[in-house]
Structure formats: structure tokens, C-alpha cells
Design a protein around this motif. Structure first.
Motif, PDB file in Angstrom:
ATOM      1  N   ALA A  82       6.835  -0.636  13.888  1.00 43.18           N
ATOM      2  CA  ALA A  82       5.759  -1.608  14.074  1.00 43.18           C
ATOM      3  C   ALA A  82       6.122  -2.633  15.141  1.00 43.18           C
ATOM      4  CB  ALA A  82       5.445  -2.305  12.751  1.00 43.18           C
ATOM      5  N   GLN A 102       1.315  -1.534  14.365  1.00 41.50           N
ATOM      6  CA  GLN A 102       1.185  -1.194  12.952  1.00 41.50           C
ATOM      7  C   GLN A 102       0.528   0.167  12.744  1.00 41.50           C
ATOM      8  OE1 GLN A 102      -0.765  -4.180  10.604  1.00 41.50           O
ATOM      9  NE2 GLN A 102      -0.689  -2.956   8.739  1.00 41.50           N
ATOM     10  N   ALA A 103      -0.417   0.533  13.570  1.00 41.55           N
ATOM     11  CA  ALA A 103      -1.094   1.830  13.407  1.00 41.55           C
ATOM     12  C   ALA A 103      -0.107   2.982  13.592  1.00 41.55           C
ATOM     13  CB  ALA A 103      -2.250   1.949  14.392  1.00 41.55           C
ATOM     14  N   TYR A 137       9.554   1.686   9.093  1.00 40.97           N
ATOM     15  CA  TYR A 137       8.223   1.125   9.313  1.00 40.97           C
ATOM     16  C   TYR A 137       8.313  -0.167  10.133  1.00 40.97           C
ATOM     17  CZ  TYR A 137       3.566  -0.683   8.444  1.00 40.97           C
ATOM     18  OH  TYR A 137       2.299  -1.173   8.610  1.00 40.97           O
ATOM     19  N   ARG A 187      -4.739   2.919  -2.790  1.00 38.16           N
ATOM     20  CA  ARG A 187      -3.429   3.195  -2.230  1.00 38.16           C
ATOM     21  C   ARG A 187      -2.716   4.257  -3.054  1.00 38.16           C
ATOM     22  NH1 ARG A 187       0.199  -0.411  -4.006  1.00 38.16           N
ATOM     23  NH2 ARG A 187       2.228   0.431  -3.617  1.00 38.16           N
ATOM     24  N   LEU A 195       4.980   6.466   8.843  1.00 35.49           N
ATOM     25  CA  LEU A 195       5.338   6.317   7.433  1.00 35.49           C
ATOM     26  C   LEU A 195       4.639   7.375   6.590  1.00 35.49           C
ATOM     27  CD1 LEU A 195       6.964   4.623   5.421  1.00 35.49           C
ATOM     28  CD2 LEU A 195       4.893   3.282   5.062  1.00 35.49           C
ATOM     29  N   ALA A 196       3.387   7.664   6.894  1.00 29.61           N
ATOM     30  CA  ALA A 196       2.663   8.707   6.160  1.00 29.61           C
ATOM     31  C   ALA A 196       3.346  10.058   6.344  1.00 29.61           C
ATOM     32  CB  ALA A 196       1.212   8.775   6.632  1.00 29.61           C
ATOM     33  N   ASP A 225       2.102   3.070  10.575  1.00 31.58           N
ATOM     34  CA  ASP A 225       1.399   3.674   9.434  1.00 31.58           C
ATOM     35  C   ASP A 225       1.416   5.200   9.520  1.00 31.58           C
ATOM     36  OD1 ASP A 225       0.751   1.261   8.215  1.00 31.58           O
ATOM     37  OD2 ASP A 225      -1.236   1.144   9.162  1.00 31.58           O
ATOM     38  N   GLU A 226       1.161   5.735  10.715  1.00 30.56           N
ATOM     39  CA  GLU A 226       1.155   7.190  10.900  1.00 30.56           C
ATOM     40  C   GLU A 226       2.530   7.788  10.612  1.00 30.56           C
ATOM     41  OE1 GLU A 226      -0.148   8.014  14.860  1.00 30.56           O
ATOM     42  OE2 GLU A 226      -2.112   7.085  14.542  1.00 30.56           O
ATOM     43  N   PRO A 284      -8.832   5.889   5.217  1.00 31.47           N
ATOM     44  CA  PRO A 284      -8.777   4.791   4.285  1.00 31.47           C
ATOM     45  C   PRO A 284      -9.821   4.957   3.196  1.00 31.47           C
ATOM     46  CG  PRO A 284      -9.495   4.033   6.453  1.00 31.47           C
ATOM     47  CD  PRO A 284      -9.250   5.490   6.541  1.00 31.47           C
TER      48      PRO A 284
END
Length: 122
Positions: A91, A96-97, A87, A6, A103-104, A100-101, A2
Motif C-alpha cells: 500500500a 490500497q487497491a 499489505y 467481509r 492480499l486477496a 487489496d488485490e 464488494p
């Protein structure tokens, strides 16, 4: 990682990058912004596989429906629009973590734009 800023992930262009050298030359001569072109369509199966992998452990009716939508996607742009659904379901299924991974991992297939500086022209 982070950083407070963004990275903006943009949809691929509707104009696909050419496959052959001749097509690349013509594209370069005629296209207004060749660097914004979507990747060649031959990348679609690998990207589609990554989307299916991201949903592999989402065991729900919505997960199966989304996997079917991914399998039927005909372009990278269609897949780009399905990222939010992936996503959301990841989730809900995990957290959510994890979402996030994943989605990245999916976002690496699409063009990005650097964060804006925050300075506004006068």
C-alpha cells in the motif's frame, strides 16, 4: 466484488494435514476437527513464492527485510502472520487497491469463515 460483507481469513491450524493414506486415517480417527487442519507442509514453498512475488516490485529496505522474513518462514502460520506487513508495504509502495488485490491473492492459501449473519441468539 464488494458485497458489504467481509470474509474472515483465519490462520491455519497448528496441526498439519497428513500426507499418506495411513496418516489421513489416523488423523481422521484421532483428531477432534480434521477439517480445520492446516494444509500439508509440502505446500509451503509455493505459498512462500506467492508472498515473494507480491513483494517483488516493492523496492525499499523494509521490502527486502520482509522478503527475507518470508524466505525464512517455517510454516504457513508464520506466513499468515506476515500478510499484514505485505499489505502495508504494498500500500505504501503502490496504493490500497493494489494492496487489496495482492492480499486477496495471498489469502486464498488460508482457511476462511463465512460472514456472520448479524442475528444474535436470544
Amino acid at each position: 466484488m464488494p458485497t458489504g460483507q467481509r470474509i474472515e481469513v483465519r490462520p491455519p491450524s497448528l496441526c498439519h494435514a497428513p500426507d499418506s493414506a495411513w496418516q489421513r486415517l489416523m488423523f481422521w480417527l484421532l483428531a477432534p476437527a480434521p477439517q480445520d487442519a492446516a494444509p500439508p507442509l509440502n505446500r509451503l514453498p509455493a505459498v512462500r513464492d506467492d508472498f515473494v512475488t507480491a513483494l517483488a516490485d516493492v523496492d525499499s529496505f523494509d521490502g527486502r527485510v520482509l522478503s527475507d522474513r518470508v524466505a525464512m518462514a517455517r510454516s504457513l502460520r508464520e506466513l499468515w502472520h506476515l500478510r499484514a506487513d505485505v499489505y502495508r508495504l504494498v500500500a505504501i509502495s503502490h496504493n490500497q487497491a493494489v494492496a487489496d488485490e495482492r492480499l486477496a491473492e495471498l489469502s486464498r492459501h488460508f482457511p476462511t469463515r463465512a460472514p456472520r449473519s448479524g442475528f444474535v441468539p436470544l
